[in-house]
Design a protein around this motif. Structure first.
Motif, PDB file in Angstrom:
ATOM      1  N   LYS A  10      67.815  52.007  68.593  1.00  0.00           N
ATOM      2  CA  LYS A  10      67.421  53.236  69.411  1.00  0.00           C
ATOM      3  C   LYS A  10      68.838  53.387  70.268  1.00  0.00           C
ATOM      4  N   GLN A  11      69.620  54.428  69.553  1.00  0.00           N
ATOM      5  CA  GLN A  11      70.904  54.638  69.933  1.00  0.00           C
ATOM      6  C   GLN A  11      71.312  56.063  70.395  1.00  0.00           C
ATOM      7  N   MET A  12      71.926  56.377  71.189  1.00  0.00           N
ATOM      8  CA  MET A  12      72.251  57.397  71.770  1.00  0.00           C
ATOM      9  C   MET A  12      73.931  57.728  72.104  1.00  0.00           C
ATOM     10  N   CYS A  13      74.373  59.026  71.931  1.00  0.00           N
ATOM     11  CA  CYS A  13      75.926  59.089  72.368  1.00  0.00           C
ATOM     12  C   CYS A  13      75.965  60.466  72.532  1.00  0.00           C
ATOM     13  N   TRP A  14      76.996  60.972  73.218  1.00  0.00           N
ATOM     14  CA  TRP A  14      77.287  62.430  73.577  1.00  0.00           C
ATOM     15  C   TRP A  14      78.509  62.386  72.723  1.00  0.00           C
ATOM     16  N   LEU A  15      78.315  63.588  71.804  1.00  0.00           N
ATOM     17  CA  LEU A  15      79.312  63.708  70.855  1.00  0.00           C
ATOM     18  C   LEU A  15      79.552  65.363  70.720  1.00  0.00           C
ATOM     19  N   SER A  16      80.430  65.761  70.188  1.00  0.00           N
ATOM     20  CA  SER A  16      80.722  67.212  69.877  1.00  0.00           C
ATOM     21  C   SER A  16      79.948  67.482  68.690  1.00  0.00           C
ATOM     22  N   LEU A  17      79.633  68.750  68.480  1.00  0.00           N
ATOM     23  CA  LEU A  17      78.790  69.158  67.380  1.00  0.00           C
ATOM     24  C   LEU A  17      79.858  69.205  66.194  1.00  0.00           C
ATOM     25  N   ARG A  18      79.464  69.043  65.014  1.00  0.00           N
ATOM     26  CA  ARG A  18      80.377  68.926  64.127  1.00  0.00           C
ATOM     27  C   ARG A  18      81.198  70.428  63.706  1.00  0.00           C
ATOM     28  N   GLY A  19      82.419  70.084  63.597  1.00  0.00           N
ATOM     29  CA  GLY A  19      83.234  71.431  63.359  1.00  0.00           C
ATOM     30  C   GLY A  19      83.614  71.985  64.609  1.00  0.00           C
ATOM     31  N   THR A  20      83.133  71.185  65.853  1.00  0.00           N
ATOM     32  CA  THR A  20      83.766  71.888  67.142  1.00  0.00           C
ATOM     33  C   THR A  20      84.270  70.899  68.117  1.00  0.00           C
ATOM     34  N   GLU A  21      84.998  71.354  68.973  1.00  0.00           N
ATOM     35  CA  GLU A  21      85.646  70.513  69.898  1.00  0.00           C
ATOM     36  C   GLU A  21      85.083  70.843  71.316  1.00  0.00           C
ATOM     37  N   GLY A  22      84.021  71.246  71.495  1.00  0.00           N
ATOM     38  CA  GLY A  22      83.592  71.812  72.756  1.00  0.00           C
ATOM     39  C   GLY A  22      82.750  70.741  73.472  1.00  0.00           C
ATOM     40  N   ASN A  23      81.855  71.472  74.383  1.00  0.00           N
ATOM     41  CA  ASN A  23      80.997  70.578  75.131  1.00  0.00           C
ATOM     42  C   ASN A  23      80.416  69.388  74.034  1.00  0.00           C
ATOM     43  N   LYS A  24      79.998  68.403  74.616  1.00  0.00           N
ATOM     44  CA  LYS A  24      79.351  67.250  74.101  1.00  0.00           C
ATOM     45  C   LYS A  24      77.845  67.402  73.940  1.00  0.00           C
ATOM     46  N   VAL A  25      77.176  67.004  72.943  1.00  0.00           N
ATOM     47  CA  VAL A  25      75.529  67.192  73.035  1.00  0.00           C
ATOM     48  C   VAL A  25      75.009  65.828  72.629  1.00  0.00           C
ATOM     49  N   LEU A  26      74.006  65.517  73.360  1.00  0.00           N
ATOM     50  CA  LEU A  26      73.429  64.246  72.862  1.00  0.00           C
ATOM     51  C   LEU A  26      73.105  63.990  71.473  1.00  0.00           C
ATOM     52  N   PRO A  59      73.903  58.804  59.616  1.00  0.00           N
ATOM     53  CA  PRO A  59      74.855  59.502  60.426  1.00  0.00           C
ATOM     54  C   PRO A  59      74.309  59.963  61.794  1.00  0.00           C
ATOM     55  N   TRP A  60      75.025  60.188  62.817  1.00  0.00           N
ATOM     56  CA  TRP A  60      74.437  60.533  64.176  1.00  0.00           C
ATOM     57  C   TRP A  60      73.899  62.071  63.872  1.00  0.00           C
ATOM     58  N   GLN A  61      72.864  62.534  64.587  1.00  0.00           N
ATOM     59  CA  GLN A  61      72.212  63.687  64.501  1.00  0.00           C
ATOM     60  C   GLN A  61      71.903  64.239  65.824  1.00  0.00           C
ATOM     61  N   PRO A  62      72.188  65.625  65.927  1.00  0.00           N
ATOM     62  CA  PRO A  62      71.822  66.176  67.440  1.00  0.00           C
ATOM     63  C   PRO A  62      70.509  65.869  67.631  1.00  0.00           C
ATOM     64  N   LEU A 111      72.739  53.662  75.125  1.00  0.00           N
ATOM     65  CA  LEU A 111      73.706  54.744  75.167  1.00  0.00           C
ATOM     66  C   LEU A 111      75.178  53.996  74.682  1.00  0.00           C
ATOM     67  N   LEU A 112      75.728  54.527  73.725  1.00  0.00           N
ATOM     68  CA  LEU A 112      76.796  53.983  73.343  1.00  0.00           C
ATOM     69  C   LEU A 112      78.076  54.861  73.687  1.00  0.00           C
ATOM     70  N   PRO A 113      79.280  54.271  73.849  1.00  0.00           N
ATOM     71  CA  PRO A 113      80.537  55.114  74.475  1.00  0.00           C
ATOM     72  C   PRO A 113      81.028  56.191  73.312  1.00  0.00           C
ATOM     73  N   SER A 114      81.128  57.202  73.704  1.00  0.00           N
ATOM     74  CA  SER A 114      81.468  58.172  72.662  1.00  0.00           C
ATOM     75  C   SER A 114      82.714  57.683  72.154  1.00  0.00           C
ATOM     76  N   GLY A 115      83.723  57.050  72.701  1.00  0.00           N
ATOM     77  CA  GLY A 115      85.029  56.977  72.261  1.00  0.00           C
ATOM     78  C   GLY A 115      84.860  55.945  71.096  1.00  0.00           C
ATOM     79  N   GLN A 116      84.218  54.995  71.329  1.00  0.00           N
ATOM     80  CA  GLN A 116      83.964  53.866  70.418  1.00  0.00           C
ATOM     81  C   GLN A 116      83.207  54.218  68.915  1.00  0.00           C
ATOM     82  N   VAL A 117      82.359  55.365  69.077  1.00  0.00           N
ATOM     83  CA  VAL A 117      81.551  55.810  68.239  1.00  0.00           C
ATOM     84  C   VAL A 117      82.487  56.750  67.487  1.00  0.00           C
ATOM     85  N   GLU A 118      83.190  57.559  67.982  1.00  0.00           N
ATOM     86  CA  GLU A 118      84.017  58.726  67.437  1.00  0.00           C
ATOM     87  C   GLU A 118      84.966  57.797  66.453  1.00  0.00           C
TER      88      GLU A 118
END
Length: 83
Positions: free
Chosen positions: A3-19, A28-31, A65-72
């Motif tokens: 049961k993992q969550m992470c705040w990531l940008s949507l694929r192909g974007t560098e905008g706001n992060k989405v859960l 793979p991570w999915q919105p 919740l996993l750190p975004s930087g580590q997941v990316e």
């Protein structure tokens, strides 16, 4: 099931992060919207974080919740494999 969550940008974007969610290692991570069984309706706040209501619901249910930087960078997977 993990049961993992992470705040990531949507694929192909560098905008706001989405859960994003993941329920199995190696997948793979999915919105959060790809998991209607877990998603909660977003709060009606202009420019609010997409997925914050779901984040709160799942955090209270014991999700991690996993750190975004580590997941990316993929470093979370490396830590899991070496543990």
């Amino acid at each position: 099931m993990i049961k993992q969550m992470c705040w990531l940008s949507l694929r192909g974007t560098e905008g706001n992060k989405v859960l994003h969610l993941r329920v199995q290692l190696g997948q793979p991570w999915q919105p959060y919207t790809a998991f209607p069984q877990y998603a909660a309706p977003d709060y009606p706040i202009a420019n609010g974080s997409k997925g914050y209501a779901t984040f709160h619901k799942l955090r209270c249910a014991g999700w991690t919740l996993l750190p975004s930087g580590q997941v990316e960078q993929g470093s979370w997977e490396q830590q899991r494999k070496s543990a």
